[in-house]
Design a protein around this motif. Sequence first.
Motif, PDB file in Angstrom:
ATOM      1  N   TYR A  27       4.617  -8.527  -1.114  1.00  0.00           N
ATOM      2  CA  TYR A  27       3.501  -8.205  -2.138  1.00  0.00           C
ATOM      3  C   TYR A  27       2.278  -7.711  -1.001  1.00  0.00           C
ATOM      4  CZ  TYR A  27       2.429 -12.933  -1.163  1.00  0.00           C
ATOM      5  OH  TYR A  27       2.088 -14.226  -0.681  1.00  0.00           O
ATOM      6  N   LEU A  28       2.146  -8.368   0.012  1.00  0.00           N
ATOM      7  CA  LEU A  28       0.929  -8.116   0.818  1.00  0.00           C
ATOM      8  C   LEU A  28       0.693  -6.616   1.231  1.00  0.00           C
ATOM      9  CD1 LEU A  28       0.820 -11.273   3.004  1.00  0.00           C
ATOM     10  CD2 LEU A  28      -0.642 -10.676   0.990  1.00  0.00           C
ATOM     11  N   ALA A  29       2.013  -6.040   1.506  1.00  0.00           N
ATOM     12  CA  ALA A  29       1.963  -4.524   1.919  1.00  0.00           C
ATOM     13  C   ALA A  29       1.723  -3.546   0.539  1.00  0.00           C
ATOM     14  CB  ALA A  29       3.338  -4.210   2.615  1.00  0.00           C
ATOM     15  N   ILE A  30       1.656  -4.012  -0.603  1.00  0.00           N
ATOM     16  CA  ILE A  30       1.716  -3.207  -1.787  1.00  0.00           C
ATOM     17  C   ILE A  30      -0.075  -2.896  -2.035  1.00  0.00           C
ATOM     18  CG2 ILE A  30       2.415  -2.753  -4.293  1.00  0.00           C
ATOM     19  CD1 ILE A  30       4.518  -3.006  -1.882  1.00  0.00           C
ATOM     20  N   PRO A  31      -0.215  -1.688  -2.128  1.00  0.00           N
ATOM     21  CA  PRO A  31      -1.940  -1.533  -2.468  1.00  0.00           C
ATOM     22  C   PRO A  31      -2.252  -1.824  -3.900  1.00  0.00           C
ATOM     23  CG  PRO A  31      -0.796   0.483  -1.996  1.00  0.00           C
ATOM     24  CD  PRO A  31       0.121  -0.322  -1.776  1.00  0.00           C
ATOM     25  N   TYR A 152       0.033   0.828   5.301  1.00  0.00           N
ATOM     26  CA  TYR A 152       0.619  -0.207   4.825  1.00  0.00           C
ATOM     27  C   TYR A 152       0.588  -1.527   5.398  1.00  0.00           C
ATOM     28  CZ  TYR A 152       2.443   3.183   1.247  1.00  0.00           C
ATOM     29  OH  TYR A 152       2.475   4.157   0.301  1.00  0.00           O
ATOM     30  N   PHE A 153       1.358  -1.610   6.627  1.00  0.00           N
ATOM     31  CA  PHE A 153       1.283  -2.714   7.332  1.00  0.00           C
ATOM     32  C   PHE A 153       0.275  -3.215   8.066  1.00  0.00           C
ATOM     33  CE2 PHE A 153       5.772  -4.307   6.865  1.00  0.00           C
ATOM     34  CZ  PHE A 153       6.302  -3.390   5.843  1.00  0.00           C
ATOM     35  N   THR A 154      -0.900  -2.667   8.265  1.00  0.00           N
ATOM     36  CA  THR A 154      -2.229  -2.807   8.746  1.00  0.00           C
ATOM     37  C   THR A 154      -3.141  -2.826   7.870  1.00  0.00           C
ATOM     38  OG1 THR A 154      -2.587  -0.581   9.437  1.00  0.00           O
ATOM     39  CG2 THR A 154      -1.445  -2.083  11.197  1.00  0.00           C
ATOM     40  N   ASP A 155      -3.629  -1.970   7.346  1.00  0.00           N
ATOM     41  CA  ASP A 155      -5.058  -2.083   6.548  1.00  0.00           C
ATOM     42  C   ASP A 155      -4.736  -2.507   5.252  1.00  0.00           C
ATOM     43  OD1 ASP A 155      -6.299  -0.292   8.193  1.00  0.00           O
ATOM     44  OD2 ASP A 155      -5.078   1.638   7.385  1.00  0.00           O
ATOM     45  N   HIS A 190       9.551   3.845   3.678  1.00  0.00           N
ATOM     46  CA  HIS A 190      10.932   3.429   3.192  1.00  0.00           C
ATOM     47  C   HIS A 190      10.994   2.104   2.718  1.00  0.00           C
ATOM     48  CE1 HIS A 190      15.171   2.707   3.173  1.00  0.00           C
ATOM     49  NE2 HIS A 190      15.018   1.294   3.670  1.00  0.00           N
ATOM     50  N   LYS A 191      10.205   1.107   3.298  1.00  0.00           N
ATOM     51  CA  LYS A 191      10.176  -0.239   2.500  1.00  0.00           C
ATOM     52  C   LYS A 191       9.329  -0.224   1.354  1.00  0.00           C
ATOM     53  CE  LYS A 191      12.497  -2.671   5.781  1.00  0.00           C
ATOM     54  NZ  LYS A 191      13.844  -3.183   5.160  1.00  0.00           N
ATOM     55  N   ILE A 192       8.260   0.353   1.324  1.00  0.00           N
ATOM     56  CA  ILE A 192       7.329   0.325   0.106  1.00  0.00           C
ATOM     57  C   ILE A 192       8.031   0.876  -1.040  1.00  0.00           C
ATOM     58  CG2 ILE A 192       5.175   1.301  -0.741  1.00  0.00           C
ATOM     59  CD1 ILE A 192       5.123  -1.055   1.221  1.00  0.00           C
ATOM     60  N   ILE A 200       8.098  -5.229  -7.046  1.00  0.00           N
ATOM     61  CA  ILE A 200       7.084  -6.004  -6.163  1.00  0.00           C
ATOM     62  C   ILE A 200       5.954  -5.169  -6.249  1.00  0.00           C
ATOM     63  CG2 ILE A 200       6.544  -6.729  -3.922  1.00  0.00           C
ATOM     64  CD1 ILE A 200       9.495  -7.066  -3.470  1.00  0.00           C
ATOM     65  N   GLN A 201       4.980  -6.038  -6.564  1.00  0.00           N
ATOM     66  CA  GLN A 201       3.479  -5.593  -7.020  1.00  0.00           C
ATOM     67  C   GLN A 201       2.551  -5.936  -6.155  1.00  0.00           C
ATOM     68  OE1 GLN A 201       2.664  -6.455 -11.041  1.00  0.00           O
ATOM     69  NE2 GLN A 201       4.136  -4.912 -11.937  1.00  0.00           N
TER      70      GLN A 201
END
Length: 222
Positions: A27-31, A152-155, A190-192, A200-201
């Motif tokens: 969920y941390l990677a979902i904006p 996604y995986f940084t910002d 791909h992952k998102i 997943i939200q």
Amino acid sequence: MSWGMLGQNFNVAGVTIFMSTLAGRRYLAIPHISVQDINQVDWKALREAGFKGCVFDKDNTLTLPYAAAVHAPVLRSLEECKAAFPERVVMLSNSAGLEQFDPDGSKAEALEKQLNIPVLRHKSKKPGGGPEALEAFFECEARQLIMIGDRYFTDVVYGNRNGMLTIRPAPFTTEGESTVIKTVRMFEDHKIRRWTGRGIQAPVHNMLPNSEALGIDWTKDE
């Protein structure tokens, strides 16, 4: 390759967070909000919802990769953001202003002059690090800040880890980016897609319900 480019390609500080995101904290990677670019963001509505400041990534969010000028198509929106949040807009870079690669702040000073935006001095690369430097700069809690960035995986992970509202604009282009970053982008996308397809939200943000109750829309039609 410059230190700044190398620093963006290889982020030792973020490896543990990256692995924990893959393992269970997806969920941390979902904006919270996804837009084509920042022209779609209604900055005034965000300010009225109670947010206190905006934190921008640089490459492929405000500028073309490694460019030193704001990308012309989003310049008006950036000025609207600065008008909505006067003197409360800052850039958080994984090169300029980072103690490891810019110990004397000279890169940050040069970027500030080129973009007319303050560049935060900090010690940890996204997604690592806490919100302390940002909270000191804005004199408010991190949950009252907005993180805007294309990765996604940084910002997004950095913003969500620290309780911020996260906005993810699509990158302008991959031209000029390294092979490593292009490969990582493909992996992230791909992952998102897979995770959002499974429902997943983004983590709940406690300022969102209030804004929705007031009938505030986060984005605007162009």
